[in-house]
Design a protein around this motif. Structure first.
Motif, PDB file in Angstrom:
ATOM      1  N   ALA A 194       0.815  -1.212   0.000  1.00 60.01           N
ATOM      2  CA  ALA A 194       0.000   0.000   0.000  1.00 60.01           C
ATOM      3  C   ALA A 194       0.853   1.270   0.000  1.00 60.01           C
ATOM      4  CB  ALA A 194      -0.946   0.005   1.203  1.00 60.01           C
ATOM      5  N   ALA A 195       2.106   1.119   0.397  1.00 58.24           N
ATOM      6  CA  ALA A 195       3.048   2.248   0.335  1.00 58.24           C
ATOM      7  C   ALA A 195       4.391   1.714  -0.148  1.00 58.24           C
ATOM      8  CB  ALA A 195       3.211   2.913   1.701  1.00 58.24           C
ATOM      9  N   ALA A 196       5.175   2.610  -0.702  1.00 64.97           N
ATOM     10  CA  ALA A 196       6.510   2.264  -1.188  1.00 64.97           C
ATOM     11  C   ALA A 196       7.547   2.986  -0.335  1.00 64.97           C
ATOM     12  CB  ALA A 196       6.664   2.681  -2.653  1.00 64.97           C
ATOM     13  N   PRO A 197       8.788   2.487  -0.331  1.00 66.84           N
ATOM     14  CA  PRO A 197       9.823   3.169   0.445  1.00 66.84           C
ATOM     15  C   PRO A 197       9.922   4.656   0.106  1.00 66.84           C
ATOM     16  CG  PRO A 197      10.623   1.050  -0.287  1.00 66.84           C
ATOM     17  CD  PRO A 197       9.287   1.243  -0.949  1.00 66.84           C
ATOM     18  N   ALA A 198       9.700   5.003  -1.180  1.00 68.90           N
ATOM     19  CA  ALA A 198       9.792   6.410  -1.573  1.00 68.90           C
ATOM     20  C   ALA A 198       8.786   7.272  -0.825  1.00 68.90           C
ATOM     21  CB  ALA A 198       9.596   6.549  -3.083  1.00 68.90           C
ATOM     22  N   ASP A 199       7.654   6.659  -0.405  1.00 69.06           N
ATOM     23  CA  ASP A 199       6.660   7.423   0.353  1.00 69.06           C
ATOM     24  C   ASP A 199       7.212   7.885   1.705  1.00 69.06           C
ATOM     25  OD1 ASP A 199       4.604   7.168  -1.571  1.00 69.06           O
ATOM     26  OD2 ASP A 199       4.147   5.145  -0.851  1.00 69.06           O
ATOM     27  N   GLY A 200       8.291   7.238   2.159  1.00 72.36           N
ATOM     28  CA  GLY A 200       8.868   7.617   3.441  1.00 72.36           C
ATOM     29  C   GLY A 200      10.268   8.171   3.316  1.00 72.36           C
ATOM     30  N   ALA A 201      10.670   8.509   2.080  1.00 84.75           N
ATOM     31  CA  ALA A 201      12.011   9.072   1.876  1.00 84.75           C
ATOM     32  C   ALA A 201      12.124  10.412   2.586  1.00 84.75           C
ATOM     33  CB  ALA A 201      12.288   9.223   0.387  1.00 84.75           C
ATOM     34  N   PRO A 202      13.344  10.813   2.928  1.00 84.50           N
ATOM     35  CA  PRO A 202      13.510  12.128   3.561  1.00 84.50           C
ATOM     36  C   PRO A 202      12.849  13.210   2.708  1.00 84.50           C
ATOM     37  CG  PRO A 202      15.564  10.900   3.672  1.00 84.50           C
ATOM     38  CD  PRO A 202      14.623  10.105   2.803  1.00 84.50           C
ATOM     39  N   GLY A 203      11.982  14.003   3.317  1.00 82.97           N
ATOM     40  CA  GLY A 203      11.311  15.082   2.605  1.00 82.97           C
ATOM     41  C   GLY A 203       9.969  14.689   2.007  1.00 82.97           C
ATOM     42  N   ALA A 204       9.638  13.393   1.980  1.00 76.37           N
ATOM     43  CA  ALA A 204       8.355  12.979   1.430  1.00 76.37           C
ATOM     44  C   ALA A 204       7.232  13.587   2.269  1.00 76.37           C
ATOM     45  CB  ALA A 204       8.242  11.454   1.412  1.00 76.37           C
ATOM     46  N   ALA A 205       6.126  13.969   1.613  1.00 71.71           N
ATOM     47  CA  ALA A 205       5.078  14.716   2.323  1.00 71.71           C
ATOM     48  C   ALA A 205       3.686  14.139   2.110  1.00 71.71           C
ATOM     49  CB  ALA A 205       5.105  16.181   1.903  1.00 71.71           C
ATOM     50  N   GLY A 206       3.574  12.954   1.543  1.00 70.98           N
ATOM     51  CA  GLY A 206       2.256  12.375   1.302  1.00 70.98           C
ATOM     52  C   GLY A 206       1.589  11.946   2.597  1.00 70.98           C
ATOM     53  N   PRO A 207       0.309  11.525   2.508  1.00 69.51           N
ATOM     54  CA  PRO A 207      -0.439  11.164   3.731  1.00 69.51           C
ATOM     55  C   PRO A 207       0.138   9.951   4.459  1.00 69.51           C
ATOM     56  CG  PRO A 207      -1.663  10.577   1.728  1.00 69.51           C
ATOM     57  CD  PRO A 207      -0.497  11.411   1.288  1.00 69.51           C
ATOM     58  N   LEU A 208       0.870   9.106   3.751  1.00 68.74           N
ATOM     59  CA  LEU A 208       1.429   7.921   4.406  1.00 68.74           C
ATOM     60  C   LEU A 208       2.884   8.117   4.848  1.00 68.74           C
ATOM     61  CD1 LEU A 208      -0.136   5.158   2.096  1.00 68.74           C
ATOM     62  CD2 LEU A 208      -1.033   6.146   4.229  1.00 68.74           C
ATOM     63  N   ALA A 275      -3.494   5.245   7.930  1.00 71.50           N
ATOM     64  CA  ALA A 275      -2.813   3.984   7.581  1.00 71.50           C
ATOM     65  C   ALA A 275      -3.799   2.820   7.589  1.00 71.50           C
ATOM     66  CB  ALA A 275      -1.663   3.724   8.566  1.00 71.50           C
ATOM     67  N   VAL A 276      -4.672   2.793   8.586  1.00 71.91           N
ATOM     68  CA  VAL A 276      -5.698   1.744   8.651  1.00 71.91           C
ATOM     69  C   VAL A 276      -6.558   1.779   7.388  1.00 71.91           C
ATOM     70  CG1 VAL A 276      -7.776   0.983   9.861  1.00 71.91           C
ATOM     71  CG2 VAL A 276      -5.768   1.701  11.167  1.00 71.91           C
ATOM     72  N   ARG A 277      -6.949   2.998   6.967  1.00 72.90           N
ATOM     73  CA  ARG A 277      -7.804   3.137   5.780  1.00 72.90           C
ATOM     74  C   ARG A 277      -7.079   2.701   4.520  1.00 72.90           C
ATOM     75  NH1 ARG A 277     -10.516   8.783   7.493  1.00 72.90           N
ATOM     76  NH2 ARG A 277     -12.173   7.912   8.812  1.00 72.90           N
ATOM     77  N   ALA A 278      -5.803   3.071   4.418  1.00 72.85           N
ATOM     78  CA  ALA A 278      -5.039   2.703   3.218  1.00 72.85           C
ATOM     79  C   ALA A 278      -4.939   1.189   3.083  1.00 72.85           C
ATOM     80  CB  ALA A 278      -3.642   3.329   3.273  1.00 72.85           C
ATOM     81  N   LEU A 279      -5.019   0.500   4.203  1.00 71.29           N
ATOM     82  CA  LEU A 279      -4.924  -0.957   4.185  1.00 71.29           C
ATOM     83  C   LEU A 279      -6.295  -1.621   4.149  1.00 71.29           C
ATOM     84  CD1 LEU A 279      -2.047  -1.321   6.774  1.00 71.29           C
ATOM     85  CD2 LEU A 279      -1.976  -2.123   4.405  1.00 71.29           C
ATOM     86  N   GLY A 280      -7.359  -0.810   4.263  1.00 71.56           N
ATOM     87  CA  GLY A 280      -8.704  -1.384   4.253  1.00 71.56           C
ATOM     88  C   GLY A 280      -8.995  -2.241   5.465  1.00 71.56           C
ATOM     89  N   ARG A 281      -8.339  -1.909   6.591  1.00 71.55           N
ATOM     90  CA  ARG A 281      -8.573  -2.706   7.797  1.00 71.55           C
ATOM     91  C   ARG A 281      -9.579  -2.043   8.718  1.00 71.55           C
ATOM     92  NH1 ARG A 281      -2.647  -4.870   9.796  1.00 71.55           N
ATOM     93  NH2 ARG A 281      -1.908  -5.618   7.783  1.00 71.55           N
ATOM     94  N   GLY A 282     -10.020  -2.772   9.724  1.00 74.07           N
ATOM     95  CA  GLY A 282     -10.946  -2.231  10.704  1.00 74.07           C
ATOM     96  C   GLY A 282     -10.229  -1.377  11.737  1.00 74.07           C
ATOM     97  N   ALA A 283     -11.006  -0.632  12.523  1.00 72.46           N
ATOM     98  CA  ALA A 283     -10.445   0.295  13.499  1.00 72.46           C
ATOM     99  C   ALA A 283      -9.616  -0.425  14.554  1.00 72.46           C
ATOM    100  CB  ALA A 283     -11.561   1.101  14.156  1.00 72.46           C
TER     101      ALA A 283
END
Lengths: 346, 346
Positions: A194-208, A275-283
């Protein structure tokens, strides 16, 4: 992330490999990346370093990161691994109430790893150390079939008693500094695709970004450890294997029961909802991450009732008499999620 | 030795495997094997240990042993590896002129390794530490595909300046404490099949026992380091990669030339003759081991001319002005054997 091979991080430019350099040449690339710390009396380059211990004692801990056990090369850059290695070790130093001073690093590195991975590792270590005044004062390099980063970290108690796991007393307030569940959420996002390493790279600003970055490069509240000691913390430990499991260790060492309050952790669960929503999981997944997710490297401490908590700490429960033996309850009942993970049983 | 698989040491009884135990259960088997050291203020079991540093400083070094790089399971027992890991680290501490105080150990261990291998490792570490008053104060365990033993070792300078590599001056006496070439001879014997690991087991008394044992469990002159510092040593280092190579490091750090005298090393060569004969090699092999063999973990030091040498040290050469640049000569001429080995270039 569609690449399922383990051939390295795409953020690292292809270049010289470790096997292209002698050990001396590789060290010559690493040493300039390691600024001198305030406690460094003799740095790298001799048989051993010399570090100041103005208190007449030092605290020391060691933690190891192993490729494909603690990190995957397709997810974690050398920089990421350097940050994690420093954070998990310095969090242990901070958990004693000590101020970090110096690290030594034993690195096992296959010859086909890029030199840039190794210099990235050094930069990651240095970036965690610098704000707290610590540094890497020595190391060892070896070849091997898989990357292994073994760190020993040191700190100074500044004249205070060490804060152990065994001093919690019934009536004490249980408090926590740092994030809860973020690293576990990031791992689940990467693991599911649901996310890629680039989503967490230094400076990344997306919701995940907060979750992925929180897994790749956890941020421990290192200054909160000495602050807790000054504030009179009766017990403390680093939360590396999950809140429930590490709370259980503190409870066992102190011979007490720890009761955690879900209401005090609700905001943590809320913070994990994207994160829960991106994975389609329950609360329920969010609370499970908060209670059982490892590797956030926050600090769990107990304080005498009425003691003002340091700014980084929030109350999350109460210490009680261990009527039925030492252990952890959640809102007064046995926890419903697993107690964390074991390094060998998996 | 006809067994060419790497399936473990026949001296270790088959029993429980690491994967049969939790980390907590495995640690519970290890801790009782680690006696408390005189500098231990808080031992294993908390986030970090606390070690006395009465001098207000500590020396620290780290060295790593990797399966199939630094040891083979079919040759080395867990006990042997524990001894080597402790010796190579404590020799670095001693080479600064410091008295060893404490070790921490990060151990990567595959699940199919016997628990007895791990407890043997702990016993080996403890047996080297105990005579010098040091101990293991903490550790970390991880799974992995190959055994890795990363140690960080610490020592106290007792108020003295550290003895670095850079203080040698022309006219100084070059002296060495410990054995020379023995480990290399033992390795050659094992590698050729002329000796088996059992020939070097504890208590073995055959003609090849000193060499095989010297490779499997080198004995470093740990007390000679502080003794050299007290005697006024101007420079010192641990001889881990061979006399020529490590002498070259000292020469470079000090900006001097070191001239070694073959006559002073002749007795070392004589002592290796039984190993040379067992291998059917020429007499030149003995001198090559003395000059280039690694992992004996002796101490090479320089002393002001006329200074009485500590009992463990024997003069082996002289420090000269580096006319043609820093380096090492043998009887005034460039050495005829290779300079040792490199960790990556092999």
């Amino acid at each position: 992330m569609t690449d399922t091979t383990d051939a390295g991080d795409p953020r690292e430019a292809t270049g010289a490999l470790v096997r292209d350099l002698s050990e001396t040449e590789l060290l010559a690339q690493i040493f300039p990346l390691l600024p001198r710390g305030r406690a460094t009396l003799l740095g790298p380059g001799d048989d051993a370093a010399v570090v100041a211990a103005p208190d007449g004692r030092f605290v020391v801990t060691t933690d190891v990161l192993v490729q494909d056990r603690h990190f995957r090369r397709r997810w974690s850059s050398g920089y990421d691994v350097g940050v994690r290695a420093a954070v998990q070790n310095l969090a242990d130093v901070a958990a004693m109430g000590a101020v970090p001073t110096a690290l030594v690093v034993s690195l096992v590195v296959p010859g086909d790893v890029e030199v840039a991975w190794v210099t990235g590792l050094a930069r990651g270590l240095a970036d965690v150390c610098a704000p707290v005044g610590a540094t890497v004062v020595g190391g060892d390099l070896s070849g091997g079939d898989a990357l292994v980063v073994a760190v020993a970290a040191h700190g100074d108690l500044e004249g205070r008693d060490p804060v152990t796991r065994s001093g919690a007393r019934p009536g004490d307030v249980v408090a926590h500094a740092g994030v809860r569940g973020r690293s576990a959420a990031g791992l689940a996002l990467l693991d599911s695709g649901a996310a890629a390493p680039a989503d967490g790279a230094p400076g990344a600003a997306g919701p995940l970004a907060p979750y992925v970055a929180g897994y790749l490069r956890p941020a421990a509240p290192l200054a909160a450890g000495p602050a807790a000691a000054v504030a009179g913390a009766t017990a403390m430990l680093d939360v590396s294997d999950g809140l429930l499991r590490d709370a259980g260790r503190l409870a066992t060492a102190s011979g007490v029961a720890l009761d955690l309050e879900v209401a005090a952790l609700a905001a943590d669960g809320e913070a994990l909802v994207p994160a829960v929503r991106a994975l389609g999981r329950g609360a329920g997944a969010a609370l499970a991450w908060v209670l059982s997710g490892g590797e956030d490297h926050g600090l769990l401490a107990t304080f005498p009732p009425g003691a003002p908590l340091p700014a980084e700490f929030r109350p999350v429960g109460t210490v009680r008499v261990a009527g039925g033996g030492p252990g952890v309850t959640v809102d007064g009942a046995p926890p419903e999620v697993g107690p964390g993970w074991d390094h060998f049983r998996g």
